[in-house]
Scaffold this motif. Structure first.
Motif, PDB file in Angstrom:
ATOM      1  N   ASP A   3    -105.053 -78.214   4.851  1.00 16.18           N
ATOM      2  CA  ASP A   3    -105.227 -77.005   5.651  1.00 16.18           C
ATOM      3  C   ASP A   3    -103.901 -76.276   5.855  1.00 16.18           C
ATOM      4  O   ASP A   3    -103.294 -76.381   6.922  1.00 16.18           O
ATOM      5  CB  ASP A   3    -105.849 -77.372   7.002  1.00 16.18           C
ATOM      6  CG  ASP A   3    -106.258 -76.141   7.802  1.00 16.18           C
ATOM      7  OD1 ASP A   3    -106.070 -75.003   7.321  1.00 16.18           O
ATOM      8  OD2 ASP A   3    -106.765 -76.321   8.926  1.00 16.18           O
ATOM      9  N   PRO A   4    -103.450 -75.518   4.840  1.00 18.00           N
ATOM     10  CA  PRO A   4    -102.203 -74.774   5.023  1.00 18.00           C
ATOM     11  C   PRO A   4    -102.326 -73.661   6.054  1.00 18.00           C
ATOM     12  O   PRO A   4    -101.334 -73.085   6.457  1.00 18.00           O
ATOM     13  CB  PRO A   4    -101.903 -74.217   3.627  1.00 18.00           C
ATOM     14  CG  PRO A   4    -103.203 -74.230   2.914  1.00 18.00           C
ATOM     15  CD  PRO A   4    -104.015 -75.340   3.510  1.00 18.00           C
ATOM     16  N   GLY A   5    -103.549 -73.387   6.528  1.00 16.73           N
ATOM     17  CA  GLY A   5    -103.733 -72.413   7.602  1.00 16.73           C
ATOM     18  C   GLY A   5    -103.398 -72.984   8.967  1.00 16.73           C
ATOM     19  O   GLY A   5    -103.231 -72.251   9.933  1.00 16.73           O
ATOM     20  N   SER A   6    -103.281 -74.295   9.039  1.00 20.06           N
ATOM     21  CA  SER A   6    -102.877 -74.960  10.274  1.00 20.06           C
ATOM     22  C   SER A   6    -101.386 -75.270  10.166  1.00 20.06           C
ATOM     23  O   SER A   6    -100.947 -75.851   9.180  1.00 20.06           O
ATOM     24  CB  SER A   6    -103.666 -76.261  10.447  1.00 20.06           C
ATOM     25  OG  SER A   6    -103.181 -76.988  11.564  1.00 20.06           O
ATOM     26  N   PHE A 128     -96.200 -64.408  -6.068  1.00 17.72           N
ATOM     27  CA  PHE A 128     -96.014 -63.707  -4.802  1.00 17.72           C
ATOM     28  C   PHE A 128     -95.297 -64.617  -3.822  1.00 17.72           C
ATOM     29  O   PHE A 128     -95.702 -65.767  -3.622  1.00 17.72           O
ATOM     30  CB  PHE A 128     -97.369 -63.278  -4.229  1.00 17.72           C
ATOM     31  CG  PHE A 128     -98.167 -62.459  -5.200  1.00 17.72           C
ATOM     32  CD1 PHE A 128     -97.899 -61.112  -5.369  1.00 17.72           C
ATOM     33  CD2 PHE A 128     -99.154 -63.043  -5.972  1.00 17.72           C
ATOM     34  CE1 PHE A 128     -98.628 -60.357  -6.282  1.00 17.72           C
ATOM     35  CE2 PHE A 128     -99.888 -62.303  -6.884  1.00 17.72           C
ATOM     36  CZ  PHE A 128     -99.624 -60.954  -7.041  1.00 17.72           C
ATOM     37  N   GLN A 129     -94.246 -64.120  -3.194  1.00 22.29           N
ATOM     38  CA  GLN A 129     -93.472 -64.898  -2.243  1.00 22.29           C
ATOM     39  C   GLN A 129     -94.145 -64.872  -0.871  1.00 22.29           C
ATOM     40  O   GLN A 129     -94.323 -63.808  -0.285  1.00 22.29           O
ATOM     41  CB  GLN A 129     -92.049 -64.357  -2.107  1.00 22.29           C
ATOM     42  CG  GLN A 129     -91.189 -65.137  -1.142  1.00 22.29           C
ATOM     43  CD  GLN A 129     -90.968 -66.574  -1.597  1.00 22.29           C
ATOM     44  OE1 GLN A 129     -90.498 -66.807  -2.699  1.00 22.29           O
ATOM     45  NE2 GLN A 129     -91.331 -67.536  -0.764  1.00 22.29           N
ATOM     46  N   CYS A 130     -94.522 -66.029  -0.382  1.00 19.21           N
ATOM     47  CA  CYS A 130     -95.079 -66.140   0.962  1.00 19.21           C
ATOM     48  C   CYS A 130     -93.945 -66.290   1.957  1.00 19.21           C
ATOM     49  O   CYS A 130     -92.813 -66.604   1.594  1.00 19.21           O
ATOM     50  CB  CYS A 130     -96.021 -67.342   1.038  1.00 19.21           C
ATOM     51  SG  CYS A 130     -97.459 -67.176  -0.032  1.00 19.21           S
ATOM     52  N   GLU A 131     -94.249 -66.062   3.217  1.00 19.76           N
ATOM     53  CA  GLU A 131     -93.266 -66.166   4.294  1.00 19.76           C
ATOM     54  C   GLU A 131     -93.880 -66.955   5.439  1.00 19.76           C
ATOM     55  O   GLU A 131     -95.086 -67.168   5.479  1.00 19.76           O
ATOM     56  CB  GLU A 131     -92.868 -64.763   4.790  1.00 19.76           C
ATOM     57  CG  GLU A 131     -92.248 -63.889   3.729  1.00 19.76           C
ATOM     58  CD  GLU A 131     -91.964 -62.475   4.220  1.00 19.76           C
ATOM     59  OE1 GLU A 131     -92.169 -62.186   5.429  1.00 19.76           O
ATOM     60  OE2 GLU A 131     -91.539 -61.651   3.401  1.00 19.76           O
ATOM     61  N   LEU A 132     -93.022 -67.361   6.357  1.00 22.64           N
ATOM     62  CA  LEU A 132     -93.510 -68.010   7.571  1.00 22.64           C
ATOM     63  C   LEU A 132     -93.549 -66.987   8.695  1.00 22.64           C
ATOM     64  O   LEU A 132     -92.547 -66.331   8.983  1.00 22.64           O
ATOM     65  CB  LEU A 132     -92.610 -69.173   7.969  1.00 22.64           C
ATOM     66  CG  LEU A 132     -92.715 -70.417   7.096  1.00 22.64           C
ATOM     67  CD1 LEU A 132     -91.786 -71.507   7.621  1.00 22.64           C
ATOM     68  CD2 LEU A 132     -94.138 -70.937   7.047  1.00 22.64           C
ATOM     69  N   ALA A 133     -94.717 -66.870   9.324  1.00 23.82           N
ATOM     70  CA  ALA A 133     -94.873 -65.993  10.481  1.00 23.82           C
ATOM     71  C   ALA A 133     -94.199 -66.647  11.679  1.00 23.82           C
ATOM     72  O   ALA A 133     -93.936 -67.856  11.667  1.00 23.82           O
ATOM     73  CB  ALA A 133     -96.358 -65.783  10.773  1.00 23.82           C
ATOM     74  N   SER A 135     -95.483 -67.627  14.211  1.00 25.91           N
ATOM     75  CA  SER A 135     -96.371 -68.699  14.666  1.00 25.91           C
ATOM     76  C   SER A 135     -96.198 -69.967  13.844  1.00 25.91           C
ATOM     77  O   SER A 135     -96.705 -71.018  14.208  1.00 25.91           O
ATOM     78  CB  SER A 135     -97.827 -68.242  14.566  1.00 25.91           C
ATOM     79  OG  SER A 135     -98.160 -68.024  13.197  1.00 25.91           O
ATOM     80  N   GLY A 136     -95.517 -69.872  12.686  1.00 24.56           N
ATOM     81  CA  GLY A 136     -95.344 -71.012  11.800  1.00 24.56           C
ATOM     82  C   GLY A 136     -96.349 -71.042  10.670  1.00 24.56           C
ATOM     83  O   GLY A 136     -96.265 -71.875   9.781  1.00 24.56           O
ATOM     84  N   HIS A 137     -97.324 -70.124  10.639  1.00 28.39           N
ATOM     85  CA  HIS A 137     -98.316 -70.070   9.579  1.00 28.39           C
ATOM     86  C   HIS A 137     -97.737 -69.433   8.327  1.00 28.39           C
ATOM     87  O   HIS A 137     -96.862 -68.562   8.404  1.00 28.39           O
ATOM     88  CB  HIS A 137     -99.541 -69.266  10.024  1.00 28.39           C
ATOM     89  CG  HIS A 137    -100.348 -69.945  11.062  1.00 28.39           C
ATOM     90  ND1 HIS A 137    -100.054 -69.833  12.409  1.00 28.39           N
ATOM     91  CD2 HIS A 137    -101.423 -70.760  10.975  1.00 28.39           C
ATOM     92  CE1 HIS A 137    -100.936 -70.548  13.094  1.00 28.39           C
ATOM     93  NE2 HIS A 137    -101.769 -71.123  12.248  1.00 28.39           N
ATOM     94  N   MET A 138     -98.249 -69.850   7.169  1.00 27.04           N
ATOM     95  CA  MET A 138     -97.839 -69.245   5.910  1.00 27.04           C
ATOM     96  C   MET A 138     -98.618 -67.951   5.726  1.00 27.04           C
ATOM     97  O   MET A 138     -99.843 -67.931   5.864  1.00 27.04           O
ATOM     98  CB  MET A 138     -98.123 -70.196   4.744  1.00 27.04           C
ATOM     99  CG  MET A 138     -97.647 -69.658   3.415  1.00 27.04           C
ATOM    100  SD  MET A 138     -97.765 -70.876   2.081  1.00 27.04           S
ATOM    101  CE  MET A 138     -99.519 -70.877   1.788  1.00 27.04           C
ATOM    102  N   VAL A 139     -97.902 -66.881   5.429  1.00 26.58           N
ATOM    103  CA  VAL A 139     -98.537 -65.577   5.234  1.00 26.58           C
ATOM    104  C   VAL A 139     -97.970 -64.935   3.970  1.00 26.58           C
ATOM    105  O   VAL A 139     -96.905 -65.318   3.486  1.00 26.58           O
ATOM    106  CB  VAL A 139     -98.298 -64.632   6.440  1.00 26.58           C
ATOM    107  CG1 VAL A 139     -98.910 -65.195   7.710  1.00 26.58           C
ATOM    108  CG2 VAL A 139     -96.820 -64.352   6.651  1.00 26.58           C
ATOM    109  N   ILE A 140     -98.695 -63.961   3.453  1.00 28.91           N
ATOM    110  CA  ILE A 140     -98.210 -63.164   2.334  1.00 28.91           C
ATOM    111  C   ILE A 140     -98.213 -61.711   2.775  1.00 28.91           C
ATOM    112  O   ILE A 140     -99.243 -61.194   3.243  1.00 28.91           O
ATOM    113  CB  ILE A 140     -99.052 -63.377   1.059  1.00 28.91           C
ATOM    114  CG1 ILE A 140     -98.454 -62.592  -0.098  1.00 28.91           C
ATOM    115  CG2 ILE A 140    -100.496 -63.038   1.272  1.00 28.91           C
ATOM    116  CD1 ILE A 140     -99.003 -62.991  -1.450  1.00 28.91           C
ATOM    117  N   PRO A 141     -97.061 -61.059   2.714  1.00 25.73           N
ATOM    118  CA  PRO A 141     -97.021 -59.641   3.082  1.00 25.73           C
ATOM    119  C   PRO A 141     -97.968 -58.850   2.180  1.00 25.73           C
ATOM    120  O   PRO A 141     -97.978 -59.032   0.965  1.00 25.73           O
ATOM    121  CB  PRO A 141     -95.561 -59.248   2.834  1.00 25.73           C
ATOM    122  CG  PRO A 141     -94.808 -60.543   2.909  1.00 25.73           C
ATOM    123  CD  PRO A 141     -95.752 -61.576   2.353  1.00 25.73           C
TER     124      PRO A 141
END
Length: 162
Positions: A3-6, A128-133, A135-141
């Motif tokens: 669960d990379p969303g957690s 695509f380079q993801c980033e950490l929000a 909140s610590g969640h992985m996001v993609i701009p």
């Protein structure tokens, strides 16, 4: 559950108990410790719930060859009175240098050396380079409208709803 969303790991106490019992039957020693302050979680299970304990659970993961296992431990807060399965969160996935291949449904924990996936990918692959929000969640701009397009695949990306 991968669960990379957690951001962090999490489980229900009933799942933790079943893993602990299986580990104990194999001579492994699961442990748990009361948290100084219960972790309050929401978005899993029913409303807001508390995880008063951290469990350190021995695990054994079968590798693709079907013969080799990787043994270790996983630490996760356990939600009280919950059937929530174990969630392997983004922090643990990053710490273990996980690579998830959604095409073959395989997950790799890479060794300590460096790697270059681009040498293995077919021509025309977009990365695509993801980033950490915060909140610590992985996001993609996803609103980089001011950037000039240089991708030969411009306009071909499809994200279908399920």
């Amino acid at each position: 559950i991968i669960d990379p969303g957690s951001v962090g790991n999490l489980c229900g106490d009933r799942w933790a108990k079943s893993v602990a019992q299986a580990a104990a039957r194999s001579g492994k020693n699961p442990t748990y410790a009361k948290r100084a302050k219960p972790l309050n979680v929401s978005g899993v299970g029913h409303g807001s719930q508390a995880a008063p304990y951290d469990c350190t659970l021995p695990i054994s993961l079968k590798q693709v060859d079907g013969l080799t296992v990787a043994a270790g431990t996983v630490k996760m807060p356990a939600v009280a009175n919950s059937d929530l399965p174990g969630l392997l969160g983004l922090t643990a996935l990053r710490k273990n240098k996980a690579i998830i291949d959604f095409s073959t449904m395989k997950m790799y924990f890479t060794g300590p050396g460096d790697y270059d996936l681009n040498k293995s990918l077919p021509p025309g692959t977009d990365c695509f380079q993801c980033e950490l929000a915060p909140s610590g969640h992985m996001v993609i701009p996803c609103c980089e409208f001011d950037v000039q397009s240089t991708s030969p695949n411009d306009g071909e990306l499809t994200c279908q709803e399920l």
